[in-house]
Design a protein around this motif. Structure first.
Motif: not given
Lengths: 274, 287
Positions: A134-136, B180, B185-186, B188-190, B193
Motif C-alpha cells: 500500500l505504500n508503493g 490500514s 498508510v495514508s 486516501w489510500k486506506t 485500496r
C-alpha cells in the motif's frame, strides 16, 4: 517464564542529550501531562510516564479506565475521531510526534488490535506485505522475501507456507492475529502497541502470542494493554496501573504484583475490584 | 437432597397462541406471493406478446414508415445504450464520490447537508428531473439532444448510487480502517485500496441496479432526448431510446406497431433481468 529484571526507569532520568530521531535513546516513549478528551469529557488526564526501549510494558486497569485511549494516542489514532482532543506532549525517541505527519509516525509505531483484523479481500501473502504494498513497494522478489521472513518471525510460516494464496479469512482466529503481527512488523516499526491482542483468542493461541511478545523484546519496544493480570505478570517488565483515567502506579511488574505501593493497586491486582 | 423442582407452567391460552401464530405466518406467505405475482405476470405476458415479433430485423433495422410492416428498433437500442452511457459517466462518479464523502467524512455540517439533499433528490419525480434537464441543457442548446437525456438519467442515478455507496462503506468495520492506518498508510489510500475495495461488490450491485432503473426511465427523456425515427449516434442531436419508442408505438393506432412495442418491452425487461443476474454473479460469496 522468567521475568527479566530491569532497572527502575520510573525514577531514572533519560539521557536528554540524545535528541535526534533514529539515534539510540534509552527512552522509547515519553508522555508529559497527556490528557485526552472526548466531547469535553476526560478519558485520561495528566498521564506522565516513560517507556524504556526494548521492554514490554503492560497497561492494566478496569474497563473504561483509559488504557486503550492512552495506547491509541501513542500512534495518533485519535486524529481519526473528530470529537477527540489531545493535550500534553508525546515524545517518541525524544521527539514530539505531533510535529510529524501521522502517517510517518505510524510507520514507526505499529499497532495490533483486539480483534484480529486481516484485510478480508486479500490473501495471506497479500496481507503479510500489505503495509509495504500500500505504500508503493512492489518488487515481487523483495516482497516474497519479506513475507517469508515476517511470517516465520510471527511463527505462522510453517502453517501457511503451502497456502499463501488462499484468503486470509480462512485462517483461525489465532492464526489471523499472528498474521496481523507479521503484517505489522513488515513495516519495520520500532514500537508495537498491542490493544488486548489475545482477549479474543483461545489459550493455546494466546500462549503462542505471548511467546512472540517475549521474543520480540530484543527488537521492539512493546506496550500492551491487557485485562488479564496473569498475562501482564508473565510477559511484561514494567506495569502501569490506570484507574478512572489516571495513572495510579507504574513500576517493575514483579513489584507491582508482589508489593505495590498504592492500596488501590493492591486491591486491583488481588482481585478485590475490577 | 433437595429434589429438582423445575416445573413448566402451562400457558392458559396455548390454543389461541397457536392460532395467532399460524394466521400471522399465512399472512406473510400471502404477502410474499402477492409480491412475486405481478412480476411473473409481466414476464409471462410480455414474453407471450413480444417474442413473436422478435426477429433479427428487430435488432438490425430502423423503424419503417407507417403502412409498411417490418422494421426494427436498432436505433432505439443503440440510443438507449448511449443514453445510459452518458448517464453512467455522470451518475456513477458523482454518486460514488459523494457516497464516500458522506460515509468517510461524516460529522460535519456539509456532509450532513449533502446526505439530506441526496435523500430529497431521490424522491424528486423523474419527470421533474426531465424538466430540469430541459431547462439547463435543451433551452440553451436550442434543441433536444441525447446529451440532455443522458444528463437527466445521470441526475436520476446520483442519489441511488450515493446511498448505496454510503451504506456499503458504513458496513466496513472501523477496525479495518484503523488496521490500514496503523500500518502507516495514508487516509486516501486506506479509503481507496482497503475500504472501497472491501465494499466493492455491494457498490457494483448498487450501480448496476441504478443503471437498470435508468434504462427503463421514459419520463425524463420525453423532452430531453425526445426520440428519433432515424439512425442517430451524434449526442447533440435528438436520439431514440427503447422506452420512448415503446411509448410512441404503444399509443399509436397501428397493430404492427403494437406488436413492436411488445417486442421492445420484452427486450427491455430481458435487459433488466440480465443486469440482475449479473448482480447476483458479482456479489456471490467469494470468501
Amino acid at each position: 517464564m522468567e521475568i527479566q529484571e530491569t532497572e527502575d526507569i520510573v525514577t531514572e532520568d533519560t539521557d536528554e542529550t540524545d535528541k535526534i530521531s533514529g539515534r539510540e535513546s534509552k527512552t522509547a516513549i515519553q508522555t508529559k501531562k497527556l490528557s485526552v478528551y472526548f466531547n469535553d469529557r476526560p478519558a485520561i488526564e495528566d498521564i506522565s510516564l516513560k517507556i524504556k526501549r526494548n521492554t514490554v510494558t503492560a497497561i492494566i486497569g478496569p474497563s473504561g479506565c483509559g488504557k486503550s485511549t492512552f495506547l491509541r494516542s501513542l500512534n495518533l489514532m485519535h486524529d481519526m475521531t473528530p470529537k477527540a482532543r489531545v493535550y500534553g506532549e508525546i515524545l517518541i525517541q525524544n521527539e514530539d510526534i505531533t510535529e510529524f505527519n501521522a502517517v510517518d509516525v505510524r510507520k514507526k509505531v505499529g499497532m495490533v488490535f483486539q480483534k484480529p483484523n486481516p484485510f478480508p479481500t486479500m490473501t495471506i501473502y497479500e496481507n503479510a506485505v500489505s503495509g509495504l504494498k500500500l505504500n508503493g513497494k512492489t518488487k515481487k522478489s523483495e516482497l516474497d522475501e519479506i513475507a517469508e521472513k515476517n511470517l516465520k518471525y510471527a511463527g505462522l510460516w510453517e502453517e501457511v507456507k503451502d497456502r499463501l494464496k488462499t484468503p486470509a479469512m480462512s485462517l483461525s482466529g489465532g492464526q489471523q492475529q499472528r498474521l496481523c503481527i507479521a503484517r505489522t512488523i513488515a513495516v519495520r516499526p520500532d514500537i508495537i502497541l498491542m490493544d488486548e491482542p489475545t482477549s479474543a483468542l483461545d489459550p493455546i493461541s494466546t500462549s503462542k502470542i505471548e511467546e512472540l511478545i517475549y521474543n520480540f523484546k530484543n527488537h521492539y519496544t512493546i506496550v500492551i494493554v491487557t485485562h488479564n493480570m496473569q498475562q501482564a505478570a508473565r510477559i511484561s517488565d514494567l506495569t502501569a496501573f490506570f484507574y478512572l483515567g489516571k495513572l495510579i502506579e507504574y513500576s517493575k511488574t514483579r513489584r507491582m504484583f508482589t508489593n505495590p505501593k498504592e492500596k488501590l493497586t493492591e486491591a486491583y491486582v488481588t482481585g478485590k475490584f475490577g | 437432597m433437595k429434589q429438582n423442582t423445575l416445573k413448566l407452567s402451562k400457558p392458559v391460552n396455548l390454543t389461541r397462541r397457536k392460532v395467532t401464530n399460524s394466521v400471522m405466518i399465512s399472512l406473510c406467505v400471502i404477502a410474499g406471493v402477492i409480491t412475486i405475482l405481478p412480476l411473473l405476470y409481466i414476464f409471462f405476458y410480455t414474453t407471450k406478446s413480444g417474442i413473436s415479433s422478435l426477429n433479427p430485423d428487430f435488432f438490425t433495422q430502423l423503424p419503417k414508415p407507417v403502412g409498411e410492416t417490418g422494421g426494427g428498433m436498432a436505433n432505439a437500442i443503440t440510443g438507449s445504450l448511449i443514453l445510459i452511457g452518458i448517464g453512467g459517466l455522470i451518475g456513477i462518479p458523482v454518486g460514488v464520490l459523494s457516497g464516500i464523502y458522506i460515509s468517510e467524512y461524516s460529522g460535519n455540517i456539509t456532509s450532513t447537508v449533502v446526505k439530506f439533499i441526496t435523500d430529497i433528490l431521490s424522491g424528486v419525480p423523474s419527470i421533474v428531473i426531465g424538466i430540469f434537464a430541459y431547462g439547463i441543457i435543451v433551452l440553451p442548446m436550442q434543441r433536444f439532444s441525447a446529451l440532455a437525456g443522458g444528463f437527466a438519467l445521470g441526475i436520476l442515478m446520483i442519489p441511488t448510487v450515493t446511498k448505496v455507496t454510503e451504506e456499503m462503506l458504513r458496513l466496513i468495520p472501523q477496525s479495518l480502517r484503523e488496521a490500514s492506518l496503523a500500518l502507516g498508510v495514508s487516509r486516501w489510500k486506506t479509503t481507496l485500496r482497503i475500504v472501497l475495495t472491501t465494499a466493492s461488490s455491494g457498490i457494483v450491485t448498487g450501480i448496476l441496479l441504478a443503471t437498470a432503473r435508468a434504462a427503463g426511465e421514459t419520463a425524463p427523456l420525453l423532452f430531453t432526448s425526445f426520440g428519433n425515427s432515424f439512425w442517430q449516434t451524434n449526442i447533440d442531436e435528438p436520439m431514440a431510446a427503447l422506452p420512448l419508442q415503446i411509448f410512441a408505438y404503444a399509443i399509436s393506432p397501428y397493430e404492427d406497431w403494437h406488436r413492436q412495442a411488445w417486442a421492445g418491452a420484452f427486450v427491455l425487461i430481458f435487459l433488466v433481468f440480465t443486469v440482475n443476474l449479473l448482480v447476483r454473479y458479482v456479489t456471490r460469496k467469494k470468501y
